[in-house]
Design a protein around this motif. Structure first.
Motif, mmCIF file in Angstrom:
data_model
loop_
_atom_site.group_PDB
_atom_site.id
_atom_site.type_symbol
_atom_site.label_atom_id
_atom_site.label_comp_id
_atom_site.label_asym_id
_atom_site.label_seq_id
_atom_site.Cartn_x
_atom_site.Cartn_y
_atom_site.Cartn_z
ATOM 1 N N ASP A 43 32.892 66.134 52.141
ATOM 2 C CA ASP A 43 33.323 67.450 52.623
ATOM 3 C C ASP A 43 34.317 68.056 51.640
ATOM 4 O O ASP A 43 34.821 67.372 50.731
ATOM 5 C CB ASP A 43 33.827 67.398 54.077
ATOM 6 C CG ASP A 43 35.217 66.812 54.239
ATOM 7 O OD1 ASP A 43 36.047 66.929 53.320
ATOM 8 O OD2 ASP A 43 35.486 66.229 55.319
ATOM 9 N N GLU A 74 33.762 67.961 62.784
ATOM 10 C CA GLU A 74 32.718 67.376 63.643
ATOM 11 C C GLU A 74 31.515 68.308 63.796
ATOM 12 O O GLU A 74 30.385 67.843 63.948
ATOM 13 C CB GLU A 74 33.349 67.066 65.015
ATOM 14 C CG GLU A 74 32.445 66.431 66.053
ATOM 15 C CD GLU A 74 32.154 64.953 65.822
ATOM 16 O OE1 GLU A 74 32.958 64.265 65.169
ATOM 17 O OE2 GLU A 74 31.086 64.487 66.311
ATOM 18 N N GLY A 106 34.528 59.383 59.318
ATOM 19 C CA GLY A 106 33.417 59.066 60.213
ATOM 20 C C GLY A 106 32.370 60.157 60.295
ATOM 21 O O GLY A 106 31.172 59.868 60.455
ATOM 22 N N THR A 130 36.838 57.070 53.724
ATOM 23 C CA THR A 130 38.113 57.595 53.211
ATOM 24 C C THR A 130 39.192 57.737 54.285
ATOM 25 O O THR A 130 40.317 58.096 53.971
ATOM 26 C CB THR A 130 37.906 58.980 52.554
ATOM 27 O OG1 THR A 130 37.431 59.887 53.558
ATOM 28 C CG2 THR A 130 36.918 58.922 51.408
ATOM 29 N N THR A 131 38.853 57.519 55.560
ATOM 30 C CA THR A 131 39.899 57.508 56.598
ATOM 31 C C THR A 131 40.096 56.058 57.054
ATOM 32 O O THR A 131 39.192 55.227 56.894
ATOM 33 C CB THR A 131 39.525 58.367 57.828
ATOM 34 O OG1 THR A 131 38.336 57.825 58.425
ATOM 35 C CG2 THR A 131 39.295 59.821 57.461
ATOM 36 N N LYS A 143 25.682 52.182 62.760
ATOM 37 C CA LYS A 143 25.341 53.286 63.667
ATOM 38 C C LYS A 143 25.507 54.587 62.915
ATOM 39 O O LYS A 143 26.611 54.907 62.454
ATOM 40 C CB LYS A 143 26.267 53.291 64.883
ATOM 41 C CG LYS A 143 25.944 52.222 65.905
ATOM 42 C CD LYS A 143 26.792 52.434 67.141
ATOM 43 C CE LYS A 143 26.543 51.360 68.175
ATOM 44 N NZ LYS A 143 27.433 51.486 69.331
ATOM 45 N N SER A 173 46.517 59.889 51.712
ATOM 46 C CA SER A 173 46.579 61.357 51.835
ATOM 47 C C SER A 173 46.267 61.820 53.259
ATOM 48 O O SER A 173 46.118 63.021 53.504
ATOM 49 C CB SER A 173 45.626 62.005 50.817
ATOM 50 O OG SER A 173 44.376 61.364 50.835
HETATM 51 N N1 LIG Z 1 29.300 55.147 63.582
HETATM 52 C C1 LIG Z 1 30.233 54.589 64.314
HETATM 53 O O1 LIG Z 1 30.132 53.402 64.680
HETATM 54 C C2 LIG Z 1 31.446 55.382 64.697
HETATM 55 C C3 LIG Z 1 32.555 54.742 65.266
HETATM 56 C C4 LIG Z 1 33.697 55.510 65.553
HETATM 57 C C5 LIG Z 1 33.700 56.875 65.276
HETATM 58 N N2 LIG Z 1 32.590 57.460 64.735
HETATM 59 C C6 LIG Z 1 32.575 58.899 64.407
HETATM 60 O O2 LIG Z 1 33.587 59.150 63.430
HETATM 61 C C7 LIG Z 1 33.956 60.515 63.499
HETATM 62 C C8 LIG Z 1 35.461 60.613 63.337
HETATM 63 O O3 LIG Z 1 35.791 60.085 62.078
HETATM 64 P P1 LIG Z 1 37.208 60.327 61.388
HETATM 65 O O4 LIG Z 1 38.279 60.074 62.377
HETATM 66 O O5 LIG Z 1 37.195 59.570 60.126
HETATM 67 O O6 LIG Z 1 37.243 61.903 61.165
HETATM 68 P P2 LIG Z 1 36.649 62.880 60.052
HETATM 69 O O7 LIG Z 1 35.514 62.284 59.340
HETATM 70 O O8 LIG Z 1 36.444 64.191 60.723
HETATM 71 O O9 LIG Z 1 37.883 63.009 59.076
HETATM 72 C C9 LIG Z 1 39.078 63.563 59.564
HETATM 73 C C10 LIG Z 1 39.608 64.660 58.626
HETATM 74 O O10 LIG Z 1 40.254 64.030 57.543
HETATM 75 C C11 LIG Z 1 39.804 64.563 56.301
HETATM 76 N N3 LIG Z 1 39.868 63.439 55.372
HETATM 77 C C12 LIG Z 1 39.029 62.392 55.290
HETATM 78 N N4 LIG Z 1 39.475 61.498 54.411
HETATM 79 C C13 LIG Z 1 40.630 61.982 53.917
HETATM 80 C C14 LIG Z 1 41.588 61.496 53.017
HETATM 81 N N5 LIG Z 1 41.450 60.307 52.430
HETATM 82 N N6 LIG Z 1 42.678 62.261 52.756
HETATM 83 C C15 LIG Z 1 42.865 63.444 53.380
HETATM 84 N N7 LIG Z 1 41.995 63.954 54.265
HETATM 85 C C16 LIG Z 1 40.895 63.225 54.533
HETATM 86 C C17 LIG Z 1 38.442 65.101 56.572
HETATM 87 O O11 LIG Z 1 38.137 66.153 55.693
HETATM 88 C C18 LIG Z 1 38.561 65.584 58.016
HETATM 89 O O12 LIG Z 1 39.060 66.891 58.061
HETATM 90 C C19 LIG Z 1 33.410 61.053 64.807
HETATM 91 O O13 LIG Z 1 32.314 61.890 64.554
HETATM 92 C C20 LIG Z 1 32.941 59.801 65.551
HETATM 93 O O14 LIG Z 1 31.831 60.048 66.393
HETATM 94 C C21 LIG Z 1 31.485 56.737 64.436
#
Ligand SMILES: NC(=O)c1ccc[n+]([C@@H]2O[C@H](COP(=O)([O-])OP(=O)(O)OC[C@H]3O[C@@H](n4cnc5c(N)ncnc54)[C@H](O)[C@@H]3O)[C@@H](O)[C@H]2O)c1
Length: 360
Positions: A43, A74, A106, A130-131, A143, A173
């Motif tokens: 992204d 999302e 995610g 990256t998170t 998944k 970050s």
């Molecule tokens: N597949 C699975 O087993 C599973 C399990 C749990 C959650 N999920 C899914 O994960 C998603 C949530 O993931 P998330 O919490 O990582 O949120 P996300 O992917 O939306 O990331 C959160 C925000 O952080 C930003 N970002 C990402 N990495 C960054 C970094 N290193 N530095 C600064 N900004 C950064 C992104 O641009 C975004 O705005 C949901 O859609 C959920 O359904 C999936």
């Protein structure tokens, strides 16, 4: 660097964890014979921070890549965005052996994973989470999915990556709130499976909050290892893997009732606090264990006090949850710190009573 092997017969793969590992992706792709021109899906926020570093790491090993950058959020986890990405893959002549590199949290992991699983019936996937949440949870287990309107993760597949590279430096970050989202899952692993890991978190929480490299590497490693062992036992989530939903039944309901103003981690923390209180009511967990659990959540910056939501609305949201089947709830409780069980003893009345008498 530490590594976790996920053993799934023909779909086995390694998760590499360490500081600065994004610079090693090119080398790792060559080692895995993934030499075709890659497609990086990311992204805009992440691209600005880490897109160039990743591309340089590939070019240092003579590898080429195209970058497909989508807006963050999302809302992008949709069939529409997947459709656009299929089009872009065709434009860059992606073929069966073209690796897709999912660089993101995610949302990107689930979406790019879904695209990798379905484009030409499957192309190699490399997860570069990256998170903190993606490193300890969403990138592990195969998944992949998109949402359909309000129905989350309703269209998806089980699709394992060829390789996962978790560079713990990247999480520096993130905002404190996003770190909290990951920490809720890390604490969950200690609570459901590993008493010693829970004690480690209690002891070293300040180092974790300071994002100390060695400590971060260890908690991501141990979390990934615990999740991987559940996935190995129950890849398609038909039984044991349910334990990973500890705190999520009430957590999801709170997230919904808050209209997603509450973050996932905050909601799961409260869900775990509720499950702990229910475990105590059923004489499974003693008071001191419950208070240790609540203290760690608190110290990690996660909430343990129930906001003034409408309890009936929470109860309704729980009943809509997919984990409710034939009027019975599969609920995860803790017998002691580090030992979770799947229970069908938890009634809706017991949950309601717990929510109504939260501070008891
Ligand atoms: N597949 C699975 O087993 C599973 C399990 C749990 C959650 N999920 C899914 O994960 C998603 C949530 O993931 P998330 O919490 O990582 O949120 P996300 O992917 O939306 O990331 C959160 C925000 O952080 C930003 N970002 C990402 N990495 C960054 C970094 N290193 N530095 C600064 N900004 C950064 C992104 O641009 C975004 O705005 C949901 O859609 C959920 O359904 C999936």
């Amino acid at each position: 660097m530490r590594s976790v092997r996920v053993r799934l017969n023909d779909n086995s793969y390694d998760i590499h964890i360490g500081a600065g590992l994004i610079k090693e992706v090119g080398h790792l792709l060559v080692e895995h014979n993934l030499r075709k021109k890659a497609v990086i899906i990311t992204d805009a926020t992440i691209d600005k921070l880490y897109g160039d570093v990743l591309e340089h790491s590939l070019s240092a090993w003579g590898l080429k890549a195209s970058r497909q950058v989508i807006p963050p959020g999302e809302a992008q986890k949709s069939l529409q965005t997947a459709g656009k990405l299929y089009g872009r893959l065709a434009e860059v002549y992606a073929e069966r052996g073209t690796p897709i590199l999912a660089l993101g949290g995610g949302v990107i992991g689930d979406l790019a994973g879904f695209v990798a699983a379905t484009y030409m019936r499957g192309v190699p996937l490399v997860q570069i989470p990256t998170t903190l949440l993606a490193q300890v949870d969403s990138s592990i287990g195969g998944k992949v999915a998109v949402d359909n309107g309000r129905l989350k993760n309703i269209i998806g597949a089980f699709y394992q990556p060829k390789l996962t590279v978790a560079d713990i430096s990247l999480v520096k970050s993130l905002s404190n709130r996003e770190i909290g989202d990951g920490m809720a899952e890390v604490i969950k692993y200690g609570l459901i499976q590993d008493n010693q890991f829970f004690s480690y978190l209690e002891r070293d929480l300040d180092k974790i909050k300071a994002l100390d490299d060695e400590t971060l590497e260890y908690i991501v490693y141990r979390s990934a290892e615990i999740k991987a062992r559940f996935v190995e036992e129950d890849e398609k989530d038909t039984g044991l893997r349910n334990i990973l939903n500890f705190g999520h039944t009430i957590g999801h309901a709170l997230e919904t009732v808050s209209d997603f103003k509450m973050s996932h981690g905050e909601a799961v923390a409260l869900g775990m606090a509720a499950a702990g209180k229910i475990s105590r009511k059923l004489d499974m967990l003693d008071n001191s264990a419950l208070s240790r659990m609540l203290q760690v959540l608190n110290r990690a910056g996660l909430p343990t006090g129930l906001p003034g939501f409408d309890i009936n609305a929470i109860m309704q949201a729980i009943q809509h949850d997919k984990k409710m089947s034939q009027g019975k709830l599969r609920f995860i409780l803790v017998r002691s710190l580090g030992n979770a069980v799947i229970s069908d003893e938890v009634t809706l009345d017991l949950i309601k009573e717990t929510l109504l008498n939260w501070n008891e």
